[in-house]
Design a protein around this motif. Structure first.
Motif, PDB file in Angstrom:
ATOM      1  N   TYR A  95       0.236  14.923   2.239  1.00  0.00           N
ATOM      2  CA  TYR A  95      -0.084  13.720   3.000  1.00  0.00           C
ATOM      3  C   TYR A  95       0.699  12.574   2.391  1.00  0.00           C
ATOM      4  CZ  TYR A  95      -2.519   9.778   5.031  1.00  0.00           C
ATOM      5  OH  TYR A  95      -2.799   8.604   5.701  1.00  0.00           O
ATOM      6  N   HIS A  96       1.455  11.870   3.226  1.00  0.00           N
ATOM      7  CA  HIS A  96       2.269  10.778   2.697  1.00  0.00           C
ATOM      8  C   HIS A  96       1.961   9.444   3.367  1.00  0.00           C
ATOM      9  CE1 HIS A  96       4.470  13.579   0.247  1.00  0.00           C
ATOM     10  NE2 HIS A  96       4.766  14.317   1.297  1.00  0.00           N
ATOM     11  N   GLY A  97       0.915   9.393   4.184  1.00  0.00           N
ATOM     12  CA  GLY A  97       0.542   8.122   4.788  1.00  0.00           C
ATOM     13  C   GLY A  97       0.453   8.232   6.297  1.00  0.00           C
ATOM     14  N   VAL A 113       5.882   4.639   0.931  1.00  0.00           N
ATOM     15  CA  VAL A 113       6.602   5.832   1.382  1.00  0.00           C
ATOM     16  C   VAL A 113       7.647   5.460   2.440  1.00  0.00           C
ATOM     17  CG1 VAL A 113       6.350   8.059   2.573  1.00  0.00           C
ATOM     18  CG2 VAL A 113       4.737   7.421   0.761  1.00  0.00           C
ATOM     19  N   GLY A 155       0.822  -1.208   0.000  1.00  0.00           N
ATOM     20  CA  GLY A 155       0.000   0.000   0.000  1.00  0.00           C
ATOM     21  C   GLY A 155       0.849   1.249   0.000  1.00  0.00           C
ATOM     22  N   GLY A 156       0.188   2.399   0.081  1.00  0.00           N
ATOM     23  CA  GLY A 156       0.865   3.677  -0.062  1.00  0.00           C
ATOM     24  C   GLY A 156       1.811   4.010   1.085  1.00  0.00           C
ATOM     25  N   SER A 157       1.353   3.829   2.321  1.00  0.00           N
ATOM     26  CA  SER A 157       2.217   4.178   3.461  1.00  0.00           C
ATOM     27  C   SER A 157       3.464   3.296   3.465  1.00  0.00           C
ATOM     28  CB  SER A 157       1.466   4.005   4.781  1.00  0.00           C
ATOM     29  OG  SER A 157       0.321   4.813   4.790  1.00  0.00           O
ATOM     30  N   VAL A 169       1.329   8.150  -4.864  1.00  0.00           N
ATOM     31  CA  VAL A 169       0.406   7.126  -4.370  1.00  0.00           C
ATOM     32  C   VAL A 169      -1.017   7.430  -4.838  1.00  0.00           C
ATOM     33  CG1 VAL A 169      -0.692   6.303  -2.232  1.00  0.00           C
ATOM     34  CG2 VAL A 169       1.792   6.346  -2.425  1.00  0.00           C
ATOM     35  N   MET A 170      -1.376   8.700  -4.826  1.00  0.00           N
ATOM     36  CA  MET A 170      -2.732   9.062  -5.241  1.00  0.00           C
ATOM     37  C   MET A 170      -2.786   9.499  -6.711  1.00  0.00           C
ATOM     38  SD  MET A 170      -5.301  11.456  -3.080  1.00  0.00           S
ATOM     39  CE  MET A 170      -6.669  10.656  -2.267  1.00  0.00           C
ATOM     40  N   GLU A 222       4.337  15.500  -3.289  1.00  0.00           N
ATOM     41  CA  GLU A 222       3.374  14.950  -4.248  1.00  0.00           C
ATOM     42  C   GLU A 222       3.378  15.860  -5.481  1.00  0.00           C
ATOM     43  OE1 GLU A 222      -0.622  14.127  -2.122  1.00  0.00           O
ATOM     44  OE2 GLU A 222       0.574  15.272  -0.719  1.00  0.00           O
ATOM     45  N   LYS A 260      -2.530   2.862  -4.486  1.00  0.00           N
ATOM     46  CA  LYS A 260      -3.958   2.991  -4.805  1.00  0.00           C
ATOM     47  C   LYS A 260      -4.387   2.426  -6.170  1.00  0.00           C
ATOM     48  CE  LYS A 260      -4.510   6.996  -1.802  1.00  0.00           C
ATOM     49  NZ  LYS A 260      -5.476   6.630  -0.767  1.00  0.00           N
ATOM     50  N   ASP A 304       5.892  11.425  -4.432  1.00  0.00           N
ATOM     51  CA  ASP A 304       4.858  10.526  -3.924  1.00  0.00           C
ATOM     52  C   ASP A 304       3.644  10.589  -4.853  1.00  0.00           C
ATOM     53  OD1 ASP A 304       2.965   9.116  -2.575  1.00  0.00           O
ATOM     54  OD2 ASP A 304       3.091  10.252  -0.704  1.00  0.00           O
TER      55      ASP A 304
HETATM   56  N1  PLP Z   1       0.759   9.084  -0.108  1.00  0.00           N
HETATM   57  C1  PLP Z   1      -0.265   9.764  -0.635  1.00  0.00           C
HETATM   58  C2  PLP Z   1       0.020  10.885  -1.595  1.00  0.00           C
HETATM   59  C3  PLP Z   1      -1.585   9.436  -0.329  1.00  0.00           C
HETATM   60  O1  PLP Z   1      -2.593  10.132  -0.857  1.00  0.00           O
HETATM   61  C4  PLP Z   1      -1.820   8.349   0.557  1.00  0.00           C
HETATM   62  C5  PLP Z   1      -3.194   7.976   0.922  1.00  0.00           C
HETATM   63  O2  PLP Z   1      -4.133   8.704   0.745  1.00  0.00           O
HETATM   64  C6  PLP Z   1      -0.723   7.665   1.090  1.00  0.00           C
HETATM   65  C7  PLP Z   1       0.555   8.054   0.730  1.00  0.00           C
HETATM   66  C8  PLP Z   1      -0.938   6.509   2.014  1.00  0.00           C
HETATM   67  O3  PLP Z   1      -1.442   5.425   1.319  1.00  0.00           O
HETATM   68  P1  PLP Z   1      -2.193   4.216   2.076  1.00  0.00           P
HETATM   69  O4  PLP Z   1      -3.474   4.788   2.602  1.00  0.00           O
HETATM   70  O5  PLP Z   1      -2.394   3.197   0.980  1.00  0.00           O
HETATM   71  O6  PLP Z   1      -1.291   3.735   3.128  1.00  0.00           O
END
Ligand code: PLP
Length: 439
Positions: A132-134, A103, A98-100, A242-243, A206, A269, A240
């Protein structure tokens, strides 16, 4: 009573039953138009047969084999495809769930890279206030969403935060866009010099800010200046996505539109499009080589990394995007959606700004258009909008967060890439109605 520990302890959620295209249906038979992909996840809609088939086939072959013992075909193929879609030197892919996790992995890779190079004093990060990075502790430490960080502050490693590139709020009237972009990018250089370049490992940002600002892209030139500064001071650039990655903005990687190449990029995501949980870090070859030629072992790892089922789903997802030229569709429908929003929702008195790239669109809400004053937090405008939208059969991603000390309410739209014209019209009608009902 539910034994599931839901994030909102006092809300009663509808029970999901099924999905078809851009629609979801609950067990009462109510239909919801998914205008946000959950949280920019469901990029292919809710019943993509090629992804479902790939998962079923992988289940027949082998559902799981630990990476301490085996590699697997879908992980190998997916890594190759992601690298083919990326510029050199992004040549290696580290898969997580997943995203967190993605990161966290990138942050630890940065640390180990400088250790391998014999620069142990490099151990601090710079990121941006509006980001937001998680939610895991490392990712939360670099993130700039104060609401999420507040109660965990004692657990967070200190990180440095600079201003975001947020022209709607911060560009001065006597300043051109380019001058503004340079001014905010140069904050990075100032902070590196203040802390000492010998201490800074990486800058994390981001390309298009999602959850804290509603699809906020940087102005052209901003990231190019950021790249120059990173190169000059031997600081890694971690983007980042992720989104905003995996096609959401109309190019496979969002950074392609900023004419820079990061040292690492995180995706998650939309990578599995919601069919399986998966995240990844694309890593530049020199970082990989420093570790491969040094200790030969990245001191990190998770049980479910390279999960065959997740990689099979992601491989089918990426192939579906590429084979059906969905990026072109995202660009065309994104443009259409944004223009239509401007002529409808954009005329409402509490809409301050409509922005974004591709099918990643943000709407910033204000109590007064002229002064751009945000709504007082106690009104919880974003929560009322979400509740009203759900009552109207529309899923949108609302946000309220403190940005540089100011409270702001936003709506994020990130519908599935397959959205068609009639569904765009329905989305706009429902959103317009919702906002009229709330204000
Ligand atoms: N990085 C960004 C830019 C995000 O938008 C998110 C979640 O919204 C994350 C990291 C964290 O991802 P996760 O919720 O899959 O852990």
């Amino acid at each position: 009573m539910s034994h599931v520990f839901h994030r909102h302890c006092h809300s009663t959620l509808p029970m999901i039953a099924s999905g078809r295209g851009v629609y979801l249906f609950d067990t009462e038979g109510k239909r919801y138009l998914d205008a946000c992909g959950g949280a920019a996840v469901s990029n292919l809609g809710h019943d993509n047969h090629s992804v479902k088939r790939a998962i079923a086939q992988q289940m027949e072959h082998i559902p799981f084999a630990h990476t301490g013992f085996f590699t697997n075909q879908p992980a190998e193929e997916l890594a190759t495809l992601l690298c083919q879609l990326a510029p050199e030197p992004l040549n290696r892919v580290y898969f997580v769930s997943g995203g967190s996790e993605a990161v966290e992995s990138a942050l630890k890779l940065a640390r180990q890279y400088f250790l391998e190079k014999g620069q142990p004093e490099k151990c601090e990060f710079i990121a941006r206030r509006q980001s937001y990075h998680g939610n895991t502790l490392g990712a939360l430490a670099v993130g700039g969403n104060e609401w999420r960080r507040e109660q965990f502050r004692p657990l967070l490693t200190p990180a440095h935060h600079i201003a975001p590139c947020y022209s709607y709020r911060d560009q001065r009237e006597d300043e051109s866009e380019q001058a503004y972009a340079l001014r905010v990018a140069n904050e990075l250089e100032a902070r590196i010099l203040e802390v000492g370049a010998e201490k800074i490992m990486a800058f994390v940002a981001e390309p298009v800010v999602g959850a804290t600002a509603g699809a906020l892209p940087a102005i052209k030139g901003y990231f190019q200046r950021i790249r120059e500064i990173c190169d000059q001071y031997d600081v890694l650039l971690i983007l980042d996505e992720v989104m905003c990655g995996v096609g959401r903005t109309g190019t496979f990687y969002a950074f392609e539109q900023d004419d820079v190449i990061p040292d690492m990029v995180t995706i998650a995501k939309g990578l599995g499009a919601g069919y399986q949980p998966i995240g990844a870090v694309l890593v530049a070859e020199p970082i990989y080589q420093a570790i491969a030629e040094g200790s030969g072992f990245f001191q990190h790892g998770h049980t479910f990394m390279c999960h065959p089922m997740a990689c099979a789903a992601a491989l089918a997802t990426v192939k579906c995007i590429v084979d059906n030229d969905l990026l072109q569709h995202v660009r065309a429908k994104g443009y259409q959606l944004k223009e239509k929003l401007r002529w409808t929702v954009g005329k409402l008195p509490n809409v301050g700004d409509i922005r974004g790239r591709g099918l990643f669109i943000g709407i910033e809400l204000v109590s007064d258009q002229a002064s751009k004053a945000p709504f007082p937090p106690q009104l919880a405008v974003h929560k009322r909008i979400k509740a009203q939208a759900m009552a109207n059969g529309l899923m949108i991603y609302p946000m309220g967060g403190t940005i540089d000390g100011r409270r702001g309410d936003h709506i994020l739209l990130a519908p599935p890439f397959i959205i068609e014209d009639s569904e765009i019209d329905e989305l706009i009608d429902k959103l317009y109605l919702t906002l009229r009902q709330v204000f």
